[in-house]
Design a protein around this motif. Structure first.
Motif, PDB file in Angstrom:
ATOM      1  N   LYS B   2     -27.090 -18.021   2.291  1.00 41.57           N
ATOM      2  CA  LYS B   2     -26.739 -18.038   3.704  1.00 41.57           C
ATOM      3  C   LYS B   2     -26.888 -19.458   4.251  1.00 41.57           C
ATOM      4  CE  LYS B   2     -27.673 -13.249   4.741  1.00 41.57           C
ATOM      5  NZ  LYS B   2     -28.291 -12.294   5.664  1.00 41.57           N
ATOM      6  N   ASN B   6     -21.018 -22.635   8.307  1.00 40.46           N
ATOM      7  CA  ASN B   6     -19.890 -21.888   8.878  1.00 40.46           C
ATOM      8  C   ASN B   6     -19.879 -22.016  10.396  1.00 40.46           C
ATOM      9  OD1 ASN B   6     -19.275 -20.925   6.388  1.00 40.46           O
ATOM     10  ND2 ASN B   6     -20.256 -18.933   6.677  1.00 40.46           N
ATOM     11  N   VAL B   9     -19.165 -25.518  11.768  1.00 43.13           N
ATOM     12  CA  VAL B   9     -17.740 -25.885  11.683  1.00 43.13           C
ATOM     13  C   VAL B   9     -16.969 -25.257  12.845  1.00 43.13           C
ATOM     14  CG1 VAL B   9     -15.628 -25.472  10.351  1.00 43.13           C
ATOM     15  CG2 VAL B   9     -17.659 -26.324   9.207  1.00 43.13           C
ATOM     16  N   MET B  48     -18.342 -18.025  18.972  1.00 40.84           N
ATOM     17  CA  MET B  48     -18.441 -17.540  17.583  1.00 40.84           C
ATOM     18  C   MET B  48     -19.277 -18.510  16.747  1.00 40.84           C
ATOM     19  SD  MET B  48     -14.541 -16.395  16.723  1.00 40.84           S
ATOM     20  CE  MET B  48     -13.581 -15.374  17.829  1.00 40.84           C
ATOM     21  N   VAL B  51     -22.968 -18.239  17.559  1.00 49.32           N
ATOM     22  CA  VAL B  51     -23.593 -17.025  17.000  1.00 49.32           C
ATOM     23  C   VAL B  51     -23.821 -17.182  15.491  1.00 49.32           C
ATOM     24  CG1 VAL B  51     -23.215 -14.575  16.516  1.00 49.32           C
ATOM     25  CG2 VAL B  51     -22.725 -15.487  18.788  1.00 49.32           C
ATOM     26  N   LEU B  52     -22.803 -17.732  14.802  1.00 52.99           N
ATOM     27  CA  LEU B  52     -22.954 -17.919  13.348  1.00 52.99           C
ATOM     28  C   LEU B  52     -24.026 -18.953  13.026  1.00 52.99           C
ATOM     29  CD1 LEU B  52     -19.702 -17.931  11.203  1.00 52.99           C
ATOM     30  CD2 LEU B  52     -21.451 -16.198  11.443  1.00 52.99           C
ATOM     31  N   TRP B  54     -26.648 -19.427  14.909  1.00 51.89           N
ATOM     32  CA  TRP B  54     -27.906 -18.741  15.248  1.00 51.89           C
ATOM     33  C   TRP B  54     -28.335 -17.798  14.122  1.00 51.89           C
ATOM     34  CZ3 TRP B  54     -31.703 -18.855  18.771  1.00 51.89           C
ATOM     35  CH2 TRP B  54     -32.492 -17.715  18.947  1.00 51.89           C
ATOM     36  N   GLN B  57     -24.799 -16.813   7.824  1.00 52.57           N
ATOM     37  CA  GLN B  57     -24.145 -15.850   6.942  1.00 52.57           C
ATOM     38  C   GLN B  57     -23.799 -16.540   5.630  1.00 52.57           C
ATOM     39  OE1 GLN B  57     -23.336 -12.430   7.829  1.00 52.57           O
ATOM     40  NE2 GLN B  57     -24.875 -12.972   9.365  1.00 52.57           N
ATOM     41  N   ARG B  58     -23.369 -15.704   4.674  1.00 50.77           N
ATOM     42  CA  ARG B  58     -22.962 -16.278   3.399  1.00 50.77           C
ATOM     43  C   ARG B  58     -21.770 -17.208   3.601  1.00 50.77           C
ATOM     44  NH1 ARG B  58     -22.665 -10.902  -0.049  1.00 50.77           N
ATOM     45  NH2 ARG B  58     -22.038 -10.286   2.022  1.00 50.77           N
ATOM     46  N   SER B  60     -18.315 -19.016   2.995  1.00 50.67           N
ATOM     47  CA  SER B  60     -17.036 -18.786   2.348  1.00 50.67           C
ATOM     48  C   SER B  60     -16.507 -20.138   1.913  1.00 50.67           C
ATOM     49  CB  SER B  60     -16.057 -18.115   3.321  1.00 50.67           C
ATOM     50  OG  SER B  60     -14.750 -18.207   2.814  1.00 50.67           O
ATOM     51  N   LEU B  64     -14.298 -22.769   4.082  1.00 51.09           N
ATOM     52  CA  LEU B  64     -14.911 -24.034   4.483  1.00 51.09           C
ATOM     53  C   LEU B  64     -14.132 -25.226   3.942  1.00 51.09           C
ATOM     54  CD1 LEU B  64     -18.772 -23.619   4.335  1.00 51.09           C
ATOM     55  CD2 LEU B  64     -17.299 -23.958   6.313  1.00 51.09           C
TER      56      LEU B  64
END
Lengths: 292, 361
Positions: B2, B6, B9, B48, B51-52, B54, B57-58, B60, B64
């Motif tokens: 994680k 993401n 970006v 978005m 939130v990501l 914060w 996540q895994r 991608s 990326l």
């Protein structure tokens, strides 16, 4: 710096900027449905008649807005949870086109042309209905591969609130779909930058050439259904039939989808998903294009 | 694994898109009517991304890598600065000109659709504004193509509608100039086909085959501008103006060109030593050498400077160009005011002076 590269970068950036808000809206709406509506509930709502099942599939595309990138795993999950194949296949093909976000972007791209917007939805519904009809007798195991493509939109919704889950899902959807938008924008920009103006004479030679040429472009460009109308509208010298073909075949069959279809569906269904849209879009675009 | 990359970006993309819509050269890439759509989308992206960031996540990798390449392309090519289609809009300082009896005509009105000309246009005196495309086959006839751009949504769908213009005396305006053309619209008995061409980022340039404009007057934006000397800002360029006015170089800035002038701000003279100021006031030869170092042949705008390593002044002096953090310096002088267009060139206000007062021999 080479002028061609700067032109290419400017056009690609413009397309991404133009489509980005629509993709963000689509991702957010998709995430809302993904988090707040369970597929089981959708499966229970499916009627017994074939027409009803297909209609529910197409209707789900309207209320369950999903890009073509996200629709494959959703359709697979619907089938694996007991939804009839006609419903799931009709949803798979119709959803990327008949959802409100795509129709609004089509309306905007074609400067308020309700005819083009309606024709796009109509062709998608006819293609979805025919494909749904052809898989009416197939069971779940005859439609999807047992070890098929894992749903690439699976995310962890357990942690955090639902509010955060929606935004997180939307963000991951955007990242995943955004890369196809960038590919498509770059492909379209490369075409616009390096294609000699004379070459459009080939597409303009006849309606047949324009329609078939634009279908090939749509399949090759793999542009997101929320953005492809803007790209199609930019081919301003081509007839309406070619625009219609471009914006209806692309969301149903393109290079990135062919790979997903092959990984998810049995061979018979795979060929239905490729050939039915291709043939029907070609014929219907020529027919409807004449009255647009 | 994680990661927060993401989210960062997306956050960066949202902030960059929002900044561009509010403060960038938006209308060079997008129809300005879409500004609020872009700002809304940018806000969604920023949320978005936040939130990501914060809740990691895994990653991608393919997503990326794609976004990373896109960002790299934007950083290198700087499409947000425009430049590939500067003719999408008339120059900001181009005045509207009306002539009695000549009714304005939009070139797109000569077309019923994008590729079908209207054949029922009344022959009448008309005023048409647009930019100039010169073609070798037309130059010899004293003709050029007048193009009016139309951008529906973004640069990708930009179209330029065109008409052939016969000039009154064979004097042709410069390629890319914005002009007001006054003349008679005529319907042609036989269609005249113009060879296909593109203009910068605009691939679609339909030229009417059944009309032409027989011009009585062609006014270019450049010809309506003041000369380089008159464009020197009196408020904060008074010392440079005074030195030029005292020199023969005033004729260069009034009548010759095109030239690019690197005009030092008054503050640049204030920071000079008293000895240097004395030299400029009393030694005409060294003063003229100093001024000649600040005049470069050609019309060189900031967008052109980015691709250049150095400028060579009319004196022969080489002025190096530095680009750092997106800002351009000429011999370490900052550009305070860029691209002031004049009839016979362009000027940039700089501080300090990009050259020193020559040493006496």
């Amino acid at each position: 710096m080479d002028d061609s590269f700067r032109i290419f970068a400017s056009i690609a950036t413009a397309i991404v900027l133009e489509a980005m808000p629509f993709l963000a809206f689509g991702s957010l709406l998709s995430a809302l449905v993904e988090v707040l509506v369970s597929p089981d509930r959708i499966a229970r709502a499916v009627p017994r008649s074939l027409v009803g099942r297909i209609a529910v599939g197409i209707g789900a595309g309207v209320i369950l807005p999903t890009c073509e990138c996200g629709v494959v795993p959703v359709a697979r999950r619907l089938i694996s949870k007991g939804a009839p194949a006609p419903t799931a296949i009709a949803y798979l093909l119709a959803a990327p086109i008949v959802n409100p976000i795509v129709l609004v972007s089509t309306y905007v791209a074609f400067r308020g042309d309700w005819g083009m917007t309606g024709a796009r939805a109509l062709v998608a519904a006819i293609v979805a209905g025919c494909a749904g009809f052809l898989v009416r007798n197939l069971s779940a195991t005859e439609v999807i591969r047992g070890d098929g493509h894992a749903a690439h939109h699976d995310h962890d919704h357990a942690s955090g609130s639902r509010f955060l889950a929606v935004w997180r899902h939307a963000a991951l959807d955007f990242l995943e779909m955004g890369k196809f938008l960038i590919f498509g924008a770059c492909a379209a920009a490369a075409l616009k930058t390096f294609l000699p103006p004379e070459s459009f004479g080939i597409l303009e030679a006849s309606r047949l050439a324009a329609v078939s040429g634009m279908m090939v472009f749509a399949i090759a460009l793999s542009i997101c259904s929320e953005a492809d109308a803007f790209v199609a509208a930019s081919f301003v010298t081509l007839p309406a039939a070619a625009h219609l073909a471009f914006i209806t075949i692309g969301p149903m069959v393109d290079i990135k989808l062919i790979g997903l279809f092959a990984a998810t569906f049995r061979r018979r269904v795979f060929w239905i998903l490729i050939l039915v849209p291709t043939l029907l879009v070609f014929i219907l675009s020529l027919l409807l294009g004449g009255v647009l | 694994m994680k990661t927060r990359i993401n989210g960062l970006v997306l956050l960066a993309l949202g902030l960059a898109a929002g900044w561009f819509a509010i403060a960038g050269e938006y209308s060079m890439l997008m129809n300005a009517a879409f500004r609020w759509v872009t700002i809304t989308g940018a806000c969604l992206l920023a949320i978005m991304g936040a939130v990501l960031t914060w809740s990691p996540q895994r990653v991608s990798v393919s997503a990326l890598a794609t976004f990373g390449l896109f960002i790299a392309m934007v950083v290198v090519a700087r499409p947000h600065e425009g430049g590939v289609a500067p003719f999408l809009a008339p120059p900001k300082n181009m005045p509207a000109v009306n002539r009695a009896g000549y009714a304005p005509l939009r070139l797109q009105d000569l077309f019923k659709s994008m590729d079908v000309e209207a054949t029922d246009i009344e022959e009448r005196p008309a005023a048409i504004s647009g930019f100039v495309k010169r073609l070798p086959g037309l130059d010899a006839k004293g003709e050029f193509i007048l193009l009016a751009p139309l951008m529906t949504c973004c640069l990708a769908d930009a179209v330029a509608f065109g008409i052939r213009v016969k000039t009154p005396d064979g004097a042709l305006p410069e390629e890319g100039d914005w002009v007001h053309a006054f003349g008679d619209i005529r319907n042609l008995a036989e269609p005249v086909v113009t060879p296909p061409f593109r203009v910068g980022a605009i691939l679609f340039t339909p030229v009417t085959r059944v009309h032409e404009l027989v011009a009585q007057e062609v006014l270019s934006a450049q010809s309506m501008l003041e000369d380089l000397y008159d464009k020197l800002p009196e408020d904060f360029c008074s010392e440079f103006r005074r030195l030029v006015a005292a020199s023969d170089l005033i004729e260069t800035l009034r009548t010759e060109g095109p030239h690019t002038v690197l005009a030092p701000h008054d503050a640049a003279f204030e920071r000079m030593s008293a000895a240097d100021r004395e030299v400029l006031a009393t030694d005409t030869q060294r003063r003229d050498e100093f001024l000649s170092d600040l005049i470069v042949p050609g019309r060189i705008r900031v967008v052109d400077l980015r691709d250049m390593a150095a400028l060579t002044a009319i004196s022969g002096k080489r002025l190096s160009i530095q680009v750092a953090n997106g800002r351009i310096r000429i011999n370490n002088a900052r550009i305070l005011l860029a691209d002031v267009e004049a009839r016979n060139g362009v000027l940039h206000l700089v501080n300090p002076a990009p050259t020193s007062v020559p040493i006496g021999k």
